[in-house]
Write a protein that holds these residues in place. Structure first.
Motif, PDB file in Angstrom:
ATOM      1  N   TYR A  12       0.842  -1.194   0.000  1.00 46.52           N
ATOM      2  CA  TYR A  12       0.000   0.000   0.000  1.00 46.52           C
ATOM      3  C   TYR A  12       0.877   1.244   0.000  1.00 46.52           C
ATOM      4  N   ASP A  14      -0.361   4.455  -0.857  1.00 50.51           N
ATOM      5  CA  ASP A  14      -1.358   5.491  -1.121  1.00 50.51           C
ATOM      6  C   ASP A  14      -1.781   6.138   0.204  1.00 50.51           C
ATOM      7  N   SER A  17      -3.911   9.268   0.507  1.00 53.27           N
ATOM      8  CA  SER A  17      -5.364   9.148   0.261  1.00 53.27           C
ATOM      9  C   SER A  17      -6.080   8.764   1.545  1.00 53.27           C
ATOM     10  N   MET A 326      -0.666  -0.634  -4.560  1.00 51.21           N
ATOM     11  CA  MET A 326      -1.625   0.460  -4.609  1.00 51.21           C
ATOM     12  C   MET A 326      -0.945   1.808  -4.581  1.00 51.21           C
ATOM     13  N   ILE A 327      -1.042   2.511  -5.701  1.00 54.89           N
ATOM     14  CA  ILE A 327      -0.572   3.897  -5.779  1.00 54.89           C
ATOM     15  C   ILE A 327      -1.728   4.715  -6.351  1.00 54.89           C
TER      16      ILE A 327
ATOM     17  N   GLU B  35      -6.708  -1.194   7.938  1.00 53.71           N
ATOM     18  CA  GLU B  35      -6.136  -0.990   6.606  1.00 53.71           C
ATOM     19  C   GLU B  35      -6.949   0.119   5.953  1.00 53.71           C
ATOM     20  N   PRO B  36      -6.302   1.056   5.278  1.00 49.14           N
ATOM     21  CA  PRO B  36      -7.061   2.187   4.733  1.00 49.14           C
ATOM     22  C   PRO B  36      -7.802   1.839   3.443  1.00 49.14           C
ATOM     23  N   SER B  38     -10.351   3.807   0.484  1.00 49.50           N
ATOM     24  CA  SER B  38     -10.991   5.033   0.026  1.00 49.50           C
ATOM     25  C   SER B  38     -11.677   4.770  -1.302  1.00 49.50           C
ATOM     26  N   SER B  41     -10.171   5.888  -4.729  1.00 50.16           N
ATOM     27  CA  SER B  41      -8.950   5.353  -5.328  1.00 50.16           C
ATOM     28  C   SER B  41      -9.266   4.452  -6.518  1.00 50.16           C
ATOM     29  N   HIS B  43      -7.222   1.870  -7.464  1.00 51.06           N
ATOM     30  CA  HIS B  43      -6.694   0.516  -7.321  1.00 51.06           C
ATOM     31  C   HIS B  43      -7.703  -0.436  -6.682  1.00 51.06           C
ATOM     32  N   GLN B  44      -7.294  -1.707  -6.561  1.00 49.49           N
ATOM     33  CA  GLN B  44      -8.203  -2.753  -6.078  1.00 49.49           C
ATOM     34  C   GLN B  44      -8.927  -2.382  -4.787  1.00 49.49           C
ATOM     35  N   ARG B  45      -8.177  -1.759  -3.876  1.00 45.30           N
ATOM     36  CA  ARG B  45      -8.813  -1.439  -2.611  1.00 45.30           C
ATOM     37  C   ARG B  45      -9.841  -0.323  -2.786  1.00 45.30           C
TER      38      ARG B  45
END
Lengths: 404, 404
Positions: A12, A14, A17, A326-327, B35-36, B38, B41, B43-45
């Protein structure tokens, strides 16, 4: 270093964010939510709530170097920004209608100023150079007898510029202009001591020092008056209504406490990792540019904003994502709305540089292993995407010709 | 019934001040904070965040019977109230300046109307009877061609009156008046189906159905327009700024889901316990009066507001507290400011009745054992305090004389 939960195989990067919350802070949040506590109650739990709220205030005011009575909690840092700027405007507009700000504030702040313009405000924008630094002297040139407020962000979340806040604050102080500072990306990452720093209104984002979401802090220095936006009765001196979100406030205090303890160690580690990463990228990726200031005193140690020529930012983000990394292709608050951000425009970075940019933001949990793994994968991602880029192929064949 | 953490030897009967959060909801909150995540974003998260945010919206809209696009999350229910009322006023004041409300709304709401009066609003107050019920017909009599908004609370947190919201809503609908309803103490406790109920703007307080603090919901029905108070870019259709407090929103959805599942069981249990308790008090404590409506359809099953004659509310609260029992001498939002609340004044309950009143508020975790234990202890507390009361001694000696 501080241990968080296992991230599994993902990396991670990011953190600007959204940042992970300290487990200790979450534990406190849980403890004060599973059983209800309200500082307004008369009974033992109410009295206990008042007591822990008071300790939290002491802890946070020590963290910022302000008085406990100068702290206002809101439902989030964006709420704190609106309370600081619009609240100040509503109370003080009769004294003057001129406001100074920069073109690289967070986008919603600039929109808020557009709204105030409709209410009679005139806004002047302090120019920024191509690294995103404002010239404090311009404040002197642009301010008039009508200037009531100067609004300059501390750390830019997109290109990482850190303003010379001490000089800006002193200048405003000497000219009798209130100084609002958006410190959302500063608290926890640069030393803050409001005793030495004459900021009138400072916004702090607890999540950025690994506190919870859903809580923001506005520090209103003694002598400055604001109008409530969400008026209330018994909370925060009437500046913000409703009953306190006690679990989140206590968790914030815990995060501030841990951050203070780990501050030196964190700064050393993250700035080392930032240098490590940038040197690696610079060495191994041709035609990659750093957006924003050079590494060092003027740049956020969390932030690397880079543009590898000939490939798009979004494709980099998505390609990295497929590999568990994740960026971001821009700050979380703007990407849906703008292809080329207002910050890139303001600092004069062209369209090509903007669309190929990604933001890599480090945090307290970032490890050397992660940085090394990321550097390797990112190199491959850039190479792969360039293989598909007509611009890159052209460049390569021209290079080859020149070498012949 | 739903299990919460052990309360130890204390008995918490102050659920309308602050309610315990479901452990399952806290678990989710923790999971999405450690774990953050948002939703902004790429990306996957970020994609996962968008997906779970969408499920949360589906869950909450099913809970309220509204569309997902009608839901706005704010930093708390008080923020949602301000957004609903002031946001509506700012957008619609050009259509008319007359507002209807009741004198028993939560105090900060009444203060908000005072603020709007300074901006040109005229406010008429719908009379309430001595049980705290508004007469819907008065809406018809009081409304003019200038009336743009009618603001009536669903459940009164102090004396427990439940308004006939269906009739109020229909009346407003037929007259073309927007209807704002403060449902802070209703959601989770009375059935809500906005498909059948033409409420234009509904406020919901997640903590009151054992969701987290630090999040509020405003439901803005299609066709009604409001002005943002904390303007934003990408969130909640621009009605509320900043990035989503995803952990709190997901925890709210979980609480709504559990509440739906347990609704019938909860209502049966709590209304049974309320009756049990009131019958016990009425049988064993002489000269005790119920403030607000009789038990039944028109009264919140959480709420018993009682006045045992000749003794003060605060001394009852503090005496109970010494025995590990938490009750309240008034709603958490007003007690610091008013000795006799505006609600008691509005329903015409005199000074003596007001100062001797306490609020006992039940919740999902309340057990029969707790109610029985409380009833016994409260009886002793009242007896003990009366021993020290001159009024009570006088009354007793007069009784004795009359019996001679």
């Amino acid at each position: 270093m501080h241990k968080m939960a296992e991230v599994g195989s993902t990396i991670y990067l990011d953190h600007q964010s959204a940042a992970p919350v300290f487990p200790e802070a979450l534990e406190i949040l849980k403890q004060y939510a599973i059983e209800p506590f309200s500082p307004s109650s008369l009974h033992q739990r109410g009295i206990h709530s008042k007591k822990v709220l008071q300790s939290a205030l002491e802890c946070i005011s020590a963290f910022l170097g302000c008085e406990e009575t100068e702290i206002v909690f809101t439902g989030g840092s964006w709420e704190a920004i609106v309370l600081g700027i619009e609240g100040f405007w509503r109370r003080n507009a009769s004294k003057g209608k001129h406001i100074l700000t920069t073109p690289i504030e967070q986008k919603p702040i600039l929109l808020l100023f557009d709204k105030l313009k409709n209410e009679g405000a005139t806004v002047s924008y302090i120019p920024v150079d191509k690294e995103g630094f404002v010239d404090p002297k311009a404040i002197e040139e642009l301010s008039t007898s009508q200037t009531i407020l100067c609004c300059v962000q501390w750390v830019n979340p997109e290109i990482g510029s850190i303003q010379n806040i001490q000089e800006v604050a002193n200048l405003c102080f000497n000219k009798g202009i209130a100084f609002f500072c958006d410190g959302s990306y500063a608290a926890g990452w640069v030393p803050i001591d409001l005793k030495r720093l004459p900021i009138s209104l400072l916004v702090v984002n607890p999540n950025q020092f690994n506190g919870p979401k859903g809580v923001g802090i506005l520090c209103v220095k003694k002598g400055f008056e604001i109008e409530p936006i969400i008026p209330g009765l018994n909370r925060d001196f009437g500046f913000w209504g409703g009953s306190e979100n006690l679990p989140a406030v206590l968790a914030t205090a815990k995060a501030a406490e841990i951050t203070s303890q780990l501050f030196k160690e964190k700064i050393e580690k993250v700035s080392y990792l930032q240098k490590l990463l940038w040197n690696d990228l610079l060495t191994h990726i041709p035609l990659i540019a750093l957006n924003g200031p050079q590494l060092g005193f003027g740049r956020s140690i969390q932030n690397l904003n880079v543009s590898p020529e000939f490939i798009g930012g979004e494709s980099q983000v998505l390609s990295c994502d497929l590999k568990g990394i994740m960026i971001s292709s821009g700050p979380s608050c703007i990407q849906k709305n703008l292809r080329v951000s207002h910050v890139f425009k303001a600092v004069g970075l062209g369209y090509q540089r903007a669309v190929s940019s990604v933001r890599i933001s480090l945090g307290i949990t970032t490890t050397k292993e992660e940085i090394e793994k990321f550097a390797k994968i990112y190199r491959e991602v850039v190479a792969k995407l360039r293989e598909m880029s007509i611009g890159w192929k052209k460049y390569i064949s021209e290079q080859a010709k020149n070498e012949e």
